[in-house]
Write a protein that holds these residues in place. Structure first.
Motif, PDB file in Angstrom:
ATOM      1  N   ASP A  20       0.837  -1.191   0.000  1.00  0.00           N
ATOM      2  CA  ASP A  20       0.000   0.000   0.000  1.00  0.00           C
ATOM      3  C   ASP A  20       0.875   1.246   0.000  1.00  0.00           C
ATOM      4  O   ASP A  20       2.099   1.182   0.048  1.00  0.00           O
ATOM      5  CB  ASP A  20      -0.911   0.002   1.224  1.00  0.00           C
ATOM      6  N   ASP A  24      -2.806   7.008  -5.664  1.00  0.00           N
ATOM      7  CA  ASP A  24      -3.971   6.379  -6.262  1.00  0.00           C
ATOM      8  C   ASP A  24      -4.324   7.089  -7.563  1.00  0.00           C
ATOM      9  O   ASP A  24      -4.840   8.217  -7.557  1.00  0.00           O
ATOM     10  CB  ASP A  24      -5.134   6.458  -5.268  1.00  0.00           C
ATOM     11  N   GLY A  31      -3.138  10.877  -8.690  1.00  0.00           N
ATOM     12  CA  GLY A  31      -3.147  10.848  -7.229  1.00  0.00           C
ATOM     13  C   GLY A  31      -2.893  12.188  -6.580  1.00  0.00           C
ATOM     14  O   GLY A  31      -2.887  12.278  -5.351  1.00  0.00           O
ATOM     15  N   THR A  85     -15.370  11.496  -5.826  1.00  0.00           N
ATOM     16  CA  THR A  85     -14.423  10.443  -5.454  1.00  0.00           C
ATOM     17  C   THR A  85     -13.267  10.321  -6.450  1.00  0.00           C
ATOM     18  O   THR A  85     -12.220   9.779  -6.106  1.00  0.00           O
ATOM     19  CB  THR A  85     -15.139   9.086  -5.347  1.00  0.00           C
ATOM     20  N   THR A 401     -10.500   7.371   4.308  1.00  0.00           N
ATOM     21  CA  THR A 401     -11.862   7.341   3.809  1.00  0.00           C
ATOM     22  C   THR A 401     -12.560   6.038   4.176  1.00  0.00           C
ATOM     23  O   THR A 401     -11.932   5.082   4.637  1.00  0.00           O
ATOM     24  CB  THR A 401     -11.885   7.515   2.276  1.00  0.00           C
ATOM     25  N   LYS A 405      -8.939   4.559   1.580  1.00  0.00           N
ATOM     26  CA  LYS A 405      -7.928   5.411   0.959  1.00  0.00           C
ATOM     27  C   LYS A 405      -7.387   6.406   1.990  1.00  0.00           C
ATOM     28  O   LYS A 405      -8.084   6.809   2.918  1.00  0.00           O
ATOM     29  CB  LYS A 405      -8.518   6.182  -0.229  1.00  0.00           C
ATOM     30  N   ARG A 432      -3.895  11.410  -2.632  1.00  0.00           N
ATOM     31  CA  ARG A 432      -4.629  10.236  -2.154  1.00  0.00           C
ATOM     32  C   ARG A 432      -3.804   8.986  -2.452  1.00  0.00           C
ATOM     33  O   ARG A 432      -3.334   8.786  -3.571  1.00  0.00           O
ATOM     34  CB  ARG A 432      -6.006  10.117  -2.813  1.00  0.00           C
ATOM     35  N   TYR A 433      -3.630   8.171  -1.405  1.00  0.00           N
ATOM     36  CA  TYR A 433      -2.831   6.951  -1.505  1.00  0.00           C
ATOM     37  C   TYR A 433      -3.732   5.719  -1.435  1.00  0.00           C
ATOM     38  O   TYR A 433      -4.775   5.720  -0.758  1.00  0.00           O
ATOM     39  CB  TYR A 433      -1.810   6.873  -0.367  1.00  0.00           C
ATOM     40  N   SER A 434      -3.288   4.658  -2.096  1.00  0.00           N
ATOM     41  CA  SER A 434      -3.982   3.377  -1.957  1.00  0.00           C
ATOM     42  C   SER A 434      -3.714   2.811  -0.571  1.00  0.00           C
ATOM     43  O   SER A 434      -2.710   3.100   0.066  1.00  0.00           O
ATOM     44  CB  SER A 434      -3.497   2.393  -3.028  1.00  0.00           C
ATOM     45  N   ASN A 435      -4.650   1.988  -0.123  1.00  0.00           N
ATOM     46  CA  ASN A 435      -4.519   1.397   1.211  1.00  0.00           C
ATOM     47  C   ASN A 435      -5.430   0.185   1.235  1.00  0.00           C
ATOM     48  O   ASN A 435      -6.578   0.265   1.645  1.00  0.00           O
ATOM     49  CB  ASN A 435      -4.902   2.404   2.295  1.00  0.00           C
TER      50      ASN A 435
END
Length: 518
Positions: A20, A24, A31, A85, A401, A405, A432-435
């Motif tokens: 992660d 994003d 991102g 989003t 979120t 995210k 915004r980062y993926s998670n």
């Protein structure tokens, strides 16, 4: 590593492995989103994000201020903007995604700083900050209300603006904004003391709060600042710092407790207790106050973890004398908690030899206070938002979120003309980062039952196995109630009206389900 995530559709936990912490690309294509709303060369400009929240539909809402240095009476704009989003501005909100307010026409700025944003159960928004009186320029506390669609609500206060005069000088700041049992609470600092305002929903002082709608808090004649308030068990707890002026500051962390009428509650000495934090030239920052079992509270201060007991004293069985140092051994100005109990933290980080060689620095800490190694590189992510150039970069807020995210919002400063370094352009920036989170096996109806749901006060819980622990999260992933003394029932009367997620742990499984508080 085994992780558990709670989403609006709840599932049983399984194991999954993923890397992660990468930007994003479903958000603003790469991102990263940059917004420049006030720059007018050759004038410098400043744009700062002060608060961020997520709506139940996944859209995110940001509060900031913007101003230019073109003249003495240049307006300071209170900006609220909403993003879809995918990172695009929501054109259904305000004016093409923006609500902006200033009093430039009167040559006086209403808001010097609008610092707190709160979404109400009907979808409207409250904004709180401090500013100037249009006649004598003495600073007041100011609240503003806008509709869910980003339009000024003229039924609130005086044509949408409520002004609260609390006395003192012009040195004021709002740090907290909550609504509880149809009362607005605004807390912050005035000169060297703290204050809490109790206001009616229409924007006037509530005289049921300390007889005149306000209380000024002076702890032992020292400089003190409220940084967080929490409403639990029909009490208001105010968490802050205090110190004596002169020389190196010796900081204490203070906890004050109030009854719902504004009087001090039976707690500590005269309603307040405190513990020694340490000495430093930099203020400690309490970024989280999380209720835990047995009426204990976990405080996150500059990225480190402190647990206090129901009496406001350090819990010596936690870590070393009540403290656990964050595993990155760094200072973090902002933090948030995810619904799996992990922590996300952020701050600026020097990546070069000069002050303008900075980056956004974001880390993830597991619920057991170890590094979350699947996030970024060994738990940390460094993002130079202006790469390949080096610029001043200041993350100011972080949010997880509902779908997991990680959103980090702040500012980046550029020099539009390198030959004139005195002219600076500071813009909003949002990353915004993926998670990756877990969601595979759906709960069967007979495995977990909540009744009534919606509920007003007492919630009953039925499972196949005995319940060991219950945790309730708000829509921003913050724990708002936790208990291990349950007997298959929990009192939720002190929760605000709205949607929640309830996480139930038994001897064999962990469940979660959506909860509606009436």
């Amino acid at each position: 590593m085994k992780k558990i995530f709670i989403s609006l559709v709840c599932f049983a936990n399984i194991s999954i492995y993923s890397q992660d912490g990468v930007l994003d690309t479903s958000f603003s294509e790469d991102g990263k989103l940059f917004l420049d709303t006030v720059f007018n060369y050759p004038n410098s400009s400043t744009e700062i994000i002060y608060d961020v929240l997520e709506q139940p539909d996944g859209k995110t809402v940001y509060l900031g201020k913007s101003f230019s240095s073109s003249g003495f009476f240049e307006p300071i704009y209170c900006n609220v903007f909403r993003l879809n989003t995918d990172g695009t501005l929501d054109s259904t909100f305000g004016d093409n995604g923006f609500f902006s307010y200033s009093t430039y026409a009167n040559n006086k700025n209403l808001f010097l700083t609008a610092s707190k944003l709160l979404r109400l159960s009907d979808g409207s928004f409250l904004i709180a900050g401090h500013g100037n009186d249009s006649t004598n320029l003495s600073a007041d506390i100011i609240a503003l209300k806008i509709s869910a669609s980003g339009i000024l609500d003229t039924t609130f206060g005086n044509n949408g603006i409520a002004r609260f005069a609390i006395g003192g000088g012009n040195n004021k700041m709002v740090t907290c904004l909550e609504v509880y049992n149809d009362r607005i609470y605004i807390a912050g600092n005035v000169d060297q003391d703290s204050f809490i305002i109790g206001a009616n929903l229409e924007g006037s002082f509530d005289e049921g709060w300390n007889s005149d709608g306000k209380i000024i808090i002076d702890i032992d004649g020292k400089t003190n600042f409220i940084q967080k308030i929490q409403l639990l068990n029909n009490r208001i707890y105010a968490y802050g710092i205090n110190y004596s002026e002169g020389g190196i500051r010796n900081y204490n962390i203070s906890v004050s407790a109030f009854s719902l009428d504004g009087s001090y509650a039976p707690f500590g000495i005269n309603g307040t207790t405190e513990f020694y934090y340490g000495n430093s030239n930099a203020n400690p920052n309490i970024s989280l106050a999380i209720p835990k079992e047995n009426n204990e509270t976990l405080l996150v201060i500059n990225g480190d973890f402190f647990k206090i007991n129901r009496y406001g004293n350090l819990e010596n069985t936690f870590g070393t004398a009540g403290k656990i140092k964050n595993p990155f051994n760094q200072n973090f100005s902002q933090s948030t908690i995810s619904s799996d109990g992990s922590f996300l933290m952020t701050n600026s980080k020097m990546i070069g030899q000069t002050t303008n060689q900075m980056a956004f620095y974001t880390v993830k800490v597991n619920s057991d206070y170890t590094k979350a190694l699947t996030f970024g590189t060994n738990g940390e992510v460094i993002t130079n938002v202006s790469a390949p150039a080096f610029k001043e970069q200041f993350p100011s807020r972080i949010l997880v979120t509902n779908n997991g995210k990680v959103v980090v919002a702040g500012s980046v400063t550029t020099l539009p003309n390198p030959n004139v370094p005195s002219i600076k352009n500071q813009d909003y920036v949002i990353l915004r980062y993926s998670n990756t989170n877990l969601s595979v096996k759906e709960i069967q109806p007979d495995e977990l039952s909540l009744y009534p749901n919606p509920a007003k006060d007492i919630l009953s819980i039925k499972t196949k196995e005995p319940v060991k622990k219950i945790e309730i999260f708000d829509i921003n992933g913050r724990i708002v109630k936790a208990s291990s003394d349950i007997n298959n029932k929990i009192d939720i009367s002190n929760l605000k009206v709205g949607n929640y997620l309830i996480y139930v742990t038994t001897d064999k499984k962990a469940y979660c389900k959506k909860l509606i508080k009436e």
